[in-house]
Scaffold this motif. Structure first.
Motif, PDB file in Angstrom:
ATOM      1  N   MET A 158       0.888  -1.187  -0.060  1.00 24.55           N
ATOM      2  CA  MET A 158      -0.196   0.013  -0.268  1.00 24.55           C
ATOM      3  C   MET A 158       1.028   0.718  -0.465  1.00 24.55           C
ATOM      4  SD  MET A 158      -3.087   0.508   2.427  1.00 24.55           S
ATOM      5  CE  MET A 158      -3.781  -1.031   1.864  1.00 24.55           C
ATOM      6  N   LYS A 159       0.149   2.287  -1.127  1.00 23.55           N
ATOM      7  CA  LYS A 159       1.652   3.620  -0.948  1.00 23.55           C
ATOM      8  C   LYS A 159       0.976   4.270  -0.214  1.00 23.55           C
ATOM      9  CE  LYS A 159       3.598   2.377  -4.864  1.00 23.55           C
ATOM     10  NZ  LYS A 159       5.085   2.043  -4.636  1.00 23.55           N
ATOM     11  N   THR A 160       1.353   4.659   0.870  1.00 23.25           N
ATOM     12  CA  THR A 160       1.233   5.905   2.034  1.00 23.25           C
ATOM     13  C   THR A 160       2.947   7.203   1.275  1.00 23.25           C
ATOM     14  OG1 THR A 160       2.976   4.634   3.555  1.00 23.25           O
ATOM     15  CG2 THR A 160       0.910   4.601   2.778  1.00 23.25           C
ATOM     16  N   LYS A 161       2.291   8.151   1.937  1.00 22.09           N
ATOM     17  CA  LYS A 161       2.864   9.569   1.990  1.00 22.09           C
ATOM     18  C   LYS A 161       3.328  10.375   3.421  1.00 22.09           C
ATOM     19  CE  LYS A 161       1.933  10.202  -3.126  1.00 22.09           C
ATOM     20  NZ  LYS A 161       0.896  10.643  -3.853  1.00 22.09           N
ATOM     21  N   VAL A 162       4.629  10.669   3.298  1.00 25.34           N
ATOM     22  CA  VAL A 162       4.732  11.226   4.399  1.00 25.34           C
ATOM     23  C   VAL A 162       5.214  12.350   4.482  1.00 25.34           C
ATOM     24  CG1 VAL A 162       5.611  11.136   7.651  1.00 25.34           C
ATOM     25  CG2 VAL A 162       4.582   9.358   5.886  1.00 25.34           C
ATOM     26  N   PHE A 163       4.506  13.604   4.719  1.00 29.60           N
ATOM     27  CA  PHE A 163       5.086  15.612   5.188  1.00 29.60           C
ATOM     28  C   PHE A 163       5.424  15.934   5.772  1.00 29.60           C
ATOM     29  CE2 PHE A 163       1.797  14.037   1.555  1.00 29.60           C
ATOM     30  CZ  PHE A 163       2.258  14.829   0.437  1.00 29.60           C
ATOM     31  N   VAL A 164       6.742  15.966   5.799  1.00 31.88           N
ATOM     32  CA  VAL A 164       7.479  16.718   7.369  1.00 31.88           C
ATOM     33  C   VAL A 164       7.954  17.901   7.261  1.00 31.88           C
ATOM     34  CG1 VAL A 164       8.883  16.342   9.340  1.00 31.88           C
ATOM     35  CG2 VAL A 164       8.201  14.717   8.150  1.00 31.88           C
ATOM     36  N   THR A 165       6.712  18.995   8.172  1.00 31.88           N
ATOM     37  CA  THR A 165       7.212  20.115   7.843  1.00 31.88           C
ATOM     38  C   THR A 165       7.943  20.741   8.981  1.00 31.88           C
ATOM     39  OG1 THR A 165       5.063  20.720   8.321  1.00 31.88           O
ATOM     40  CG2 THR A 165       6.250  20.780   5.716  1.00 31.88           C
ATOM     41  N   LEU A 166       8.579  21.964   9.424  1.00 34.03           N
ATOM     42  CA  LEU A 166       8.727  23.146  10.015  1.00 34.03           C
ATOM     43  C   LEU A 166       7.723  23.615  10.890  1.00 34.03           C
ATOM     44  CD1 LEU A 166      12.394  24.186   9.797  1.00 34.03           C
ATOM     45  CD2 LEU A 166      12.031  23.170  11.648  1.00 34.03           C
ATOM     46  N   LYS A 167       7.289  23.168  11.694  1.00 41.91           N
ATOM     47  CA  LYS A 167       6.606  23.891  12.669  1.00 41.91           C
ATOM     48  C   LYS A 167       6.513  25.585  12.170  1.00 41.91           C
ATOM     49  CE  LYS A 167       4.830  20.521  16.130  1.00 41.91           C
ATOM     50  NZ  LYS A 167       5.468  20.539  18.074  1.00 41.91           N
ATOM     51  N   PRO A 168       5.564  26.585  12.183  1.00 44.79           N
ATOM     52  CA  PRO A 168       5.328  27.649  12.018  1.00 44.79           C
ATOM     53  C   PRO A 168       6.632  28.400  12.578  1.00 44.79           C
ATOM     54  CG  PRO A 168       2.942  27.056  11.711  1.00 44.79           C
ATOM     55  CD  PRO A 168       4.118  25.976  12.180  1.00 44.79           C
ATOM     56  N   SER A 169       6.328  28.599  13.850  1.00 42.34           N
ATOM     57  CA  SER A 169       7.297  28.924  14.548  1.00 42.34           C
ATOM     58  C   SER A 169       8.420  28.798  14.278  1.00 42.34           C
ATOM     59  CB  SER A 169       7.099  28.883  16.213  1.00 42.34           C
ATOM     60  OG  SER A 169       7.266  26.953  16.351  1.00 42.34           O
ATOM     61  N   VAL A 170       8.571  28.232  13.564  1.00 46.07           N
ATOM     62  CA  VAL A 170      10.282  26.989  13.847  1.00 46.07           C
ATOM     63  C   VAL A 170      11.124  28.438  12.728  1.00 46.07           C
ATOM     64  CG1 VAL A 170      11.967  25.388  13.713  1.00 46.07           C
ATOM     65  CG2 VAL A 170      10.142  25.413  14.826  1.00 46.07           C
ATOM     66  N   PHE A 171      11.969  28.748  12.346  1.00 44.80           N
ATOM     67  CA  PHE A 171      12.728  29.471  12.087  1.00 44.80           C
ATOM     68  C   PHE A 171      13.774  28.557  10.925  1.00 44.80           C
ATOM     69  CE2 PHE A 171      17.221  31.478   9.985  1.00 44.80           C
ATOM     70  CZ  PHE A 171      16.181  32.315   9.314  1.00 44.80           C
ATOM     71  N   ASP A 172      13.428  29.165   9.383  1.00 40.45           N
ATOM     72  CA  ASP A 172      13.947  27.951   8.373  1.00 40.45           C
ATOM     73  C   ASP A 172      14.559  28.344   7.695  1.00 40.45           C
ATOM     74  OD1 ASP A 172      14.197  26.197   6.137  1.00 40.45           O
ATOM     75  OD2 ASP A 172      11.635  26.170   5.385  1.00 40.45           O
ATOM     76  N   PRO A 173      15.843  28.641   7.950  1.00 39.56           N
ATOM     77  CA  PRO A 173      17.308  29.197   6.941  1.00 39.56           C
ATOM     78  C   PRO A 173      17.159  28.392   5.173  1.00 39.56           C
ATOM     79  CG  PRO A 173      18.429  27.523   9.155  1.00 39.56           C
ATOM     80  CD  PRO A 173      16.388  27.412   9.311  1.00 39.56           C
ATOM     81  N   GLN A 174      17.183  27.191   5.365  1.00 39.25           N
ATOM     82  CA  GLN A 174      17.318  26.897   4.025  1.00 39.25           C
ATOM     83  C   GLN A 174      16.081  27.612   2.963  1.00 39.25           C
ATOM     84  OE1 GLN A 174      17.948  22.714   3.390  1.00 39.25           O
ATOM     85  NE2 GLN A 174      17.231  22.171   5.025  1.00 39.25           N
ATOM     86  N   GLY A 175      14.811  27.357   3.536  1.00 37.10           N
ATOM     87  CA  GLY A 175      13.435  28.304   2.988  1.00 37.10           C
ATOM     88  C   GLY A 175      14.077  29.546   2.386  1.00 37.10           C
ATOM     89  N   LYS A 176      14.923  30.274   3.667  1.00 39.71           N
ATOM     90  CA  LYS A 176      15.158  31.489   3.692  1.00 39.71           C
ATOM     91  C   LYS A 176      16.580  31.598   2.928  1.00 39.71           C
ATOM     92  CE  LYS A 176      15.775  35.832   5.556  1.00 39.71           C
ATOM     93  NZ  LYS A 176      16.999  36.367   4.361  1.00 39.71           N
ATOM     94  N   THR A 177      17.298  31.015   2.336  1.00 37.75           N
ATOM     95  CA  THR A 177      18.439  30.688   1.543  1.00 37.75           C
ATOM     96  C   THR A 177      17.746  30.833  -0.036  1.00 37.75           C
ATOM     97  OG1 THR A 177      20.041  29.707   2.815  1.00 37.75           O
ATOM     98  CG2 THR A 177      20.957  29.785   0.868  1.00 37.75           C
ATOM     99  N   ILE A 178      16.994  30.533  -0.329  1.00 41.83           N
ATOM    100  CA  ILE A 178      16.273  29.754  -1.298  1.00 41.83           C
ATOM    101  C   ILE A 178      15.332  31.198  -1.530  1.00 41.83           C
ATOM    102  CG2 ILE A 178      14.458  28.703  -2.689  1.00 41.83           C
ATOM    103  CD1 ILE A 178      15.560  25.898  -1.003  1.00 41.83           C
TER     104      ILE A 178
END
Lengths: 94, 94
Positions: free
Chosen positions: B1-21
């Motif tokens: 059975m195919k399953t998918k998991v999406f993991v994201t930083l919580k909104p309050s956590v700073f995301d330096p990789q995203g900022k760099t992008i």
């Protein structure tokens, strides 16, 4: 406008991270997990006049910066705020 | 059975990789991209008798191994092969 980009390794490309996760899960007793593939997931907030404009811009960004088209494929989803259901559009690459 | 998991930083956590992008995109002329958050995406192929069983197992795996519940949240989707449309189930964490 909220958009999402899913980047995955092409099926023919070996995924050592996924293999490591399968091995780790096996040692934790999760033998029912047959295969794991790891990819990247991006949420982009873009200013665009239409969902089509947003989709084409984000596809360009995915192609140029987020994915390596040689070994990875990507999928773009645009969440149209006016209609949650019909606004999700998909674009697959080979 | 195919399953998918999406993991994201919580909104309050700073995301330096995203900022760099965002910065990289700005220097490439994509000024319409306001914000980027980077996350992880997993495709798990599991053996399970039902979508509920698959979902609860994969949620456990996400909680224990794939996500760091202190700073990340995850979402699980199970693709039921019998029905593409209704089989997609979502599970949000805080």
């Amino acid at each position: 406008m909220k958009t999402k980009v899913f980047v995955t390794l092409k099926p023919s490309v070996f995924d050592p991270q996924g293999k490591t996760i399968v091995d780790a899960l096996r040692s934790m007793g999760y033998t029912a997990v047959q295969d794991v593939r790891q990819g990247k997931y991006f949420e982009l907030d873009v200013e665009a006049g239409s969902t089509d404009e947003a989709r084409s811009m984000v596809a360009e960004v995915a192609e140029k910066l987020l994915a390596n088209p040689v070994i990875e494929s990507y999928r773009v989803e645009v969440d149209d705020e006016r209609s949650q259901e019909s606004g999700v559009r998909r674009q697959e690459t080979a």
